[in-house]
Design a protein around this motif. Sequence first.
Motif, short mmCIF file in Angstrom:
data_model
loop_
_atom_site.label_atom_id
_atom_site.label_comp_id
_atom_site.label_asym_id
_atom_site.label_seq_id
_atom_site.Cartn_x
_atom_site.Cartn_y
_atom_site.Cartn_z
N UNK A 231 39.53 47.48 58.40
CA UNK A 231 39.30 46.16 59.01
C UNK A 231 38.62 45.22 58.02
N UNK A 232 37.65 45.74 57.26
CA UNK A 232 36.96 44.92 56.26
C UNK A 232 37.92 44.49 55.15
N UNK A 233 38.78 45.42 54.70
CA UNK A 233 39.73 45.09 53.63
C UNK A 233 40.75 44.06 54.12
N UNK A 234 41.27 44.25 55.34
CA UNK A 234 42.28 43.32 55.87
C UNK A 234 41.68 41.94 56.13
N UNK A 235 40.43 41.89 56.55
CA UNK A 235 39.76 40.60 56.73
C UNK A 235 39.63 39.89 55.38
N UNK A 236 39.35 40.67 54.35
CA UNK A 236 39.25 40.11 53.00
C UNK A 236 40.60 39.55 52.56
N UNK A 237 41.69 40.26 52.89
CA UNK A 237 43.03 39.80 52.53
C UNK A 237 43.36 38.50 53.24
N UNK A 238 43.04 38.44 54.53
CA UNK A 238 43.36 37.25 55.32
C UNK A 238 42.59 36.02 54.85
N UNK A 239 41.43 36.22 54.26
CA UNK A 239 40.60 35.10 53.83
C UNK A 239 40.57 34.93 52.32
N UNK A 240 41.54 35.53 51.63
CA UNK A 240 41.61 35.40 50.18
C UNK A 240 41.85 33.93 49.80
N UNK A 241 41.07 33.37 48.88
CA UNK A 241 41.20 31.94 48.56
C UNK A 241 42.39 31.60 47.68
N UNK A 242 42.89 32.57 46.89
CA UNK A 242 43.95 32.26 45.92
C UNK A 242 45.11 33.24 46.08
N UNK A 243 45.98 32.99 47.02
CA UNK A 243 47.17 33.80 47.17
C UNK A 243 46.89 35.18 47.76
N UNK A 244 47.90 36.03 47.71
CA UNK A 244 47.82 37.36 48.30
C UNK A 244 47.28 38.35 47.27
N UNK A 245 46.11 38.95 47.52
CA UNK A 245 45.54 39.91 46.55
C UNK A 245 46.22 41.27 46.67
N UNK A 246 47.20 41.52 45.82
CA UNK A 246 48.02 42.73 45.94
C UNK A 246 47.21 44.03 45.83
N UNK A 247 46.18 44.12 44.96
CA UNK A 247 45.40 45.37 44.94
C UNK A 247 44.78 45.68 46.30
N UNK A 248 44.28 44.66 47.00
CA UNK A 248 43.71 44.88 48.32
C UNK A 248 44.79 45.23 49.34
N UNK A 249 45.96 44.62 49.20
CA UNK A 249 47.07 44.95 50.10
C UNK A 249 47.45 46.41 49.95
N UNK A 250 47.60 46.87 48.71
CA UNK A 250 47.94 48.28 48.49
C UNK A 250 46.83 49.19 49.00
N UNK A 251 45.59 48.75 48.83
CA UNK A 251 44.47 49.55 49.32
C UNK A 251 44.50 49.66 50.84
N UNK A 252 44.78 48.55 51.52
CA UNK A 252 44.87 48.58 52.98
C UNK A 252 46.00 49.49 53.43
N UNK A 253 47.12 49.45 52.74
CA UNK A 253 48.25 50.32 53.08
C UNK A 253 47.88 51.79 52.93
#
Length: 260
Positions: A231-253
Amino acid sequence: MPVGAVVGGEGAVVAVVAIGLHLVWPLWGAGAAIAVWAVLLTAPLAASRAYGYREPEEAERVRLEPAWRNVQRQAGTDGHRLVVVESDELNACTPSWRTVAVTSHAARSLPPGRLEAVLAHELGHVLGVRAVPAFVHAQVTLPSRVLVWALRGLWRPVAPMWKRAVAWHRPIGFLAVLLLAAFASVATAVLALPTGAAFAAAWCARLPRGRAEARADAAAVRLGFGAELVAAVEHRIENAPHGLPMPLVRRAQGLRRRLG
Protein backbone atom coordinates in the motif's frame (compact mmCIF):
# COMPACT_ATOMS: atom_id res chain seq x y z
CA MET A 1 21.39 -8.51 21.42
CA PRO A 2 22.64 -5.26 23.00
CA VAL A 3 25.26 -3.37 21.03
CA GLY A 4 27.70 -3.52 23.97
CA ALA A 5 27.57 -7.31 23.97
CA VAL A 6 28.13 -7.39 20.19
CA VAL A 7 31.13 -5.08 20.45
CA GLY A 8 32.50 -7.12 23.36
CA GLY A 9 32.16 -10.34 21.36
CA GLU A 10 33.85 -8.74 18.39
CA GLY A 11 36.64 -7.51 20.64
CA ALA A 12 37.27 -11.05 21.90
CA VAL A 13 37.42 -12.41 18.34
CA VAL A 14 39.71 -9.58 17.24
CA ALA A 15 42.00 -10.26 20.22
CA VAL A 16 42.36 -13.92 19.18
CA VAL A 17 43.02 -12.93 15.56
CA ALA A 18 45.53 -10.27 16.67
CA ILE A 19 47.43 -12.81 18.78
CA GLY A 20 47.53 -15.24 15.86
CA LEU A 21 48.75 -12.58 13.43
CA HIS A 22 51.33 -11.43 15.97
CA LEU A 23 52.82 -14.92 16.00
CA VAL A 24 53.08 -14.91 12.19
CA TRP A 25 53.88 -11.22 11.77
CA PRO A 26 55.30 -9.79 15.04
CA LEU A 27 54.02 -6.38 16.11
CA TRP A 28 52.55 -5.35 12.75
CA GLY A 29 50.16 -8.30 12.56
CA ALA A 30 48.38 -7.41 15.79
CA GLY A 31 48.36 -3.74 14.83
CA ALA A 32 46.77 -4.50 11.45
CA ALA A 33 43.96 -6.53 13.03
CA ILE A 34 43.17 -3.80 15.56
CA ALA A 35 43.37 -1.08 12.89
CA VAL A 36 40.91 -2.88 10.61
CA TRP A 37 38.49 -3.38 13.50
CA ALA A 38 38.78 0.29 14.46
CA VAL A 39 37.94 1.32 10.89
CA LEU A 40 34.87 -0.93 10.88
CA LEU A 41 33.73 0.44 14.24
CA THR A 42 34.11 4.06 13.17
CA ALA A 43 32.57 3.55 9.72
CA PRO A 44 29.06 4.38 11.04
CA LEU A 45 30.46 7.71 12.32
CA ALA A 46 31.79 8.49 8.88
CA ALA A 47 28.51 7.32 7.36
CA SER A 48 26.53 9.68 9.56
CA ARG A 49 28.39 12.58 7.94
CA ALA A 50 28.48 11.20 4.40
CA TYR A 51 24.87 9.98 4.27
CA GLY A 52 23.40 12.71 6.48
CA TYR A 53 22.06 10.40 9.18
CA ARG A 54 20.91 11.90 12.44
CA GLU A 55 19.06 10.95 15.59
CA PRO A 56 15.25 11.26 15.36
CA GLU A 57 13.81 14.57 16.43
CA GLU A 58 11.29 14.58 19.28
CA ALA A 59 8.21 14.60 17.00
CA GLU A 60 9.74 11.82 14.89
CA ARG A 61 10.71 9.82 17.97
CA VAL A 62 7.10 9.84 19.23
CA ARG A 63 5.95 8.28 15.95
CA LEU A 64 8.92 5.97 15.41
CA GLU A 65 9.46 4.35 18.80
CA PRO A 66 6.21 2.32 19.07
CA ALA A 67 6.42 1.27 15.42
CA TRP A 68 10.09 0.29 15.76
CA ARG A 69 9.42 -1.69 18.93
CA ASN A 70 6.64 -3.62 17.22
CA VAL A 71 8.75 -4.40 14.16
CA GLN A 72 11.71 -5.59 16.24
CA ARG A 73 9.39 -7.70 18.40
CA GLN A 74 7.95 -9.37 15.28
CA ALA A 75 11.49 -9.99 14.00
CA GLY A 76 12.75 -11.28 17.37
CA THR A 77 15.56 -8.74 17.63
CA ASP A 78 16.30 -5.60 19.65
CA GLY A 79 19.93 -4.73 18.92
CA HIS A 80 19.54 -2.29 16.04
CA ARG A 81 19.80 1.48 16.21
CA LEU A 82 17.28 3.55 14.25
CA VAL A 83 18.38 6.82 12.61
CA VAL A 84 16.78 9.27 10.19
CA VAL A 85 18.10 10.52 6.86
CA GLU A 86 16.72 13.68 5.26
CA SER A 87 15.01 12.46 2.10
CA ASP A 88 11.64 12.60 0.35
CA GLU A 89 12.04 8.98 -0.77
CA LEU A 90 10.23 6.01 0.71
CA ASN A 91 13.30 3.98 1.65
CA ALA A 92 16.85 4.75 2.82
CA CYS A 93 20.22 3.03 2.40
CA THR A 94 21.71 0.88 5.14
CA PRO A 95 24.92 2.25 6.70
CA SER A 96 25.91 -0.83 8.74
CA TRP A 97 24.56 -4.06 10.13
CA ARG A 98 23.77 -2.45 13.50
CA THR A 99 22.13 0.70 12.16
CA VAL A 100 18.81 0.95 10.31
CA ALA A 101 17.84 4.20 8.59
CA VAL A 102 14.39 5.55 7.79
CA THR A 103 13.75 8.59 5.60
CA SER A 104 12.36 11.76 7.11
CA HIS A 105 9.45 11.50 4.67
CA ALA A 106 8.46 8.11 6.06
CA ALA A 107 9.05 9.14 9.67
CA ARG A 108 6.88 12.24 9.43
CA SER A 109 4.08 11.39 7.02
CA LEU A 110 3.30 7.67 6.83
CA PRO A 111 0.36 6.26 8.81
CA PRO A 112 1.44 3.90 11.63
CA GLY A 113 0.81 0.66 9.71
CA ARG A 114 2.71 1.76 6.62
CA LEU A 115 5.49 3.18 8.76
CA GLU A 116 5.90 -0.23 10.42
CA ALA A 117 5.99 -1.86 6.98
CA VAL A 118 8.74 0.49 5.77
CA LEU A 119 10.72 -0.11 8.96
CA ALA A 120 10.30 -3.88 8.48
CA HIS A 121 11.70 -3.51 4.96
CA GLU A 122 14.71 -1.55 6.23
CA LEU A 123 15.29 -4.10 8.99
CA GLY A 124 14.98 -6.85 6.38
CA HIS A 125 18.23 -5.62 4.82
CA VAL A 126 20.21 -6.58 7.93
CA LEU A 127 18.46 -9.68 9.26
CA GLY A 128 20.42 -12.95 9.33
CA VAL A 129 22.80 -13.58 6.44
CA ARG A 130 21.46 -10.49 4.62
CA ALA A 131 23.48 -8.43 7.08
CA VAL A 132 26.67 -9.49 5.26
CA PRO A 133 25.84 -8.11 1.78
CA ALA A 134 24.30 -5.00 3.39
CA PHE A 135 27.50 -4.42 5.34
CA VAL A 136 29.69 -5.03 2.30
CA HIS A 137 27.55 -2.68 0.21
CA ALA A 138 27.81 0.01 2.89
CA GLN A 139 31.59 -0.34 3.12
CA VAL A 140 32.04 -0.22 -0.67
CA THR A 141 29.79 2.79 -1.26
CA LEU A 142 30.88 4.76 1.80
CA PRO A 143 34.25 6.02 0.42
CA SER A 144 32.60 7.75 -2.56
CA ARG A 145 30.11 9.50 -0.29
CA VAL A 146 32.82 10.55 2.17
CA LEU A 147 35.00 11.94 -0.62
CA VAL A 148 32.07 13.88 -2.13
CA TRP A 149 31.20 15.23 1.32
CA ALA A 150 34.84 16.29 1.82
CA LEU A 151 35.04 17.99 -1.59
CA ARG A 152 31.79 19.85 -0.99
CA GLY A 153 33.12 20.95 2.37
CA LEU A 154 36.25 22.33 0.69
CA TRP A 155 34.33 24.34 -1.93
CA ARG A 156 31.34 25.39 0.18
CA PRO A 157 33.05 28.46 1.78
CA VAL A 158 34.26 29.86 -1.56
CA ALA A 159 30.96 31.41 -2.75
CA PRO A 160 30.09 33.06 0.62
CA MET A 161 33.66 34.37 0.89
CA TRP A 162 33.40 35.84 -2.65
CA LYS A 163 30.17 37.66 -1.70
CA ARG A 164 31.86 39.09 1.37
CA ALA A 165 34.86 40.17 -0.69
CA VAL A 166 32.57 41.97 -3.16
CA ALA A 167 30.72 43.64 -0.28
CA TRP A 168 33.97 44.72 1.43
CA HIS A 169 35.56 45.72 -1.88
CA ARG A 170 39.01 45.34 -0.31
CA PRO A 171 42.02 43.52 -1.80
CA ILE A 172 42.41 41.37 1.32
CA GLY A 173 38.99 39.85 0.73
CA PHE A 174 39.75 38.85 -2.86
CA LEU A 175 43.15 37.50 -1.76
CA ALA A 176 41.42 35.27 0.83
CA VAL A 177 39.05 33.96 -1.87
CA LEU A 178 41.99 33.26 -4.18
CA LEU A 179 43.91 31.36 -1.51
CA LEU A 180 40.83 29.38 -0.48
CA ALA A 181 39.97 28.48 -4.08
CA ALA A 182 43.60 27.52 -4.77
CA PHE A 183 43.64 25.21 -1.73
CA ALA A 184 40.33 23.64 -2.75
CA SER A 185 41.61 23.15 -6.33
CA VAL A 186 44.78 21.41 -5.15
CA ALA A 187 42.81 19.16 -2.79
CA THR A 188 40.36 18.33 -5.60
CA ALA A 189 43.21 17.40 -7.94
CA VAL A 190 44.79 15.19 -5.26
CA LEU A 191 41.45 13.48 -4.52
CA ALA A 192 40.40 13.11 -8.17
CA LEU A 193 41.90 9.63 -8.66
CA PRO A 194 40.67 8.05 -5.40
CA THR A 195 37.26 9.67 -5.94
CA GLY A 196 37.01 8.16 -9.42
CA ALA A 197 38.00 4.72 -8.10
CA ALA A 198 35.52 5.02 -5.23
CA PHE A 199 32.71 5.96 -7.61
CA ALA A 200 33.53 3.02 -9.89
CA ALA A 201 33.40 0.64 -6.93
CA ALA A 202 30.15 2.21 -5.70
CA TRP A 203 28.57 1.88 -9.16
CA CYS A 204 29.48 -1.82 -9.30
CA ALA A 205 28.08 -2.33 -5.79
CA ARG A 206 24.72 -0.83 -6.84
CA LEU A 207 24.20 -3.36 -9.66
CA PRO A 208 22.65 -6.04 -7.39
CA ARG A 209 20.65 -3.40 -5.46
CA GLY A 210 17.34 -4.52 -7.01
CA ARG A 211 17.75 -8.04 -5.66
CA ALA A 212 18.60 -6.66 -2.22
CA GLU A 213 15.39 -4.59 -2.25
CA ALA A 214 13.39 -7.67 -3.27
CA ARG A 215 14.93 -9.73 -0.43
CA ALA A 216 14.13 -6.98 2.08
CA ASP A 217 10.55 -6.84 0.78
CA ALA A 218 10.30 -10.62 1.18
CA ALA A 219 11.49 -10.30 4.78
CA ALA A 220 8.81 -7.65 5.47
CA VAL A 221 6.16 -9.97 4.00
CA ARG A 222 7.31 -12.85 6.19
CA LEU A 223 7.09 -10.61 9.26
CA GLY A 224 3.45 -9.85 8.41
CA PHE A 225 3.83 -6.32 6.98
CA GLY A 226 3.39 -7.14 3.28
CA ALA A 227 -0.08 -5.63 2.76
CA GLU A 228 0.86 -2.32 4.35
CA LEU A 229 4.16 -2.22 2.44
CA VAL A 230 2.52 -2.70 -0.94
CA ALA A 231 0.00 0.00 0.00
CA ALA A 232 2.87 2.38 0.83
CA VAL A 233 4.65 1.59 -2.46
CA GLU A 234 1.48 1.98 -4.55
CA HIS A 235 0.65 5.28 -2.84
CA ARG A 236 4.15 6.45 -3.75
CA ILE A 237 3.54 5.42 -7.38
CA GLU A 238 0.22 7.26 -7.53
CA ASN A 239 1.80 10.45 -6.20
CA ALA A 240 5.02 10.33 -8.21
CA PRO A 241 5.79 13.89 -9.41
CA HIS A 242 7.63 12.97 -12.64
CA GLY A 243 6.01 10.20 -14.65
CA LEU A 244 5.66 6.52 -13.79
CA PRO A 245 8.51 5.26 -11.54
CA MET A 246 9.13 1.84 -13.10
CA PRO A 247 11.38 0.51 -10.29
CA LEU A 248 8.54 1.09 -7.82
CA VAL A 249 6.03 -0.44 -10.23
CA ARG A 250 8.13 -3.60 -10.52
CA ARG A 251 8.56 -3.62 -6.76
CA ALA A 252 4.80 -3.40 -6.22
CA GLN A 253 4.26 -6.24 -8.69
CA GLY A 254 6.77 -8.40 -6.83
CA LEU A 255 5.08 -7.66 -3.51
CA ARG A 256 1.69 -8.55 -4.97
CA ARG A 257 3.08 -11.89 -6.18
CA ARG A 258 4.47 -12.66 -2.73
CA LEU A 259 1.15 -11.83 -1.12
CA GLY A 260 -0.58 -14.25 -3.50
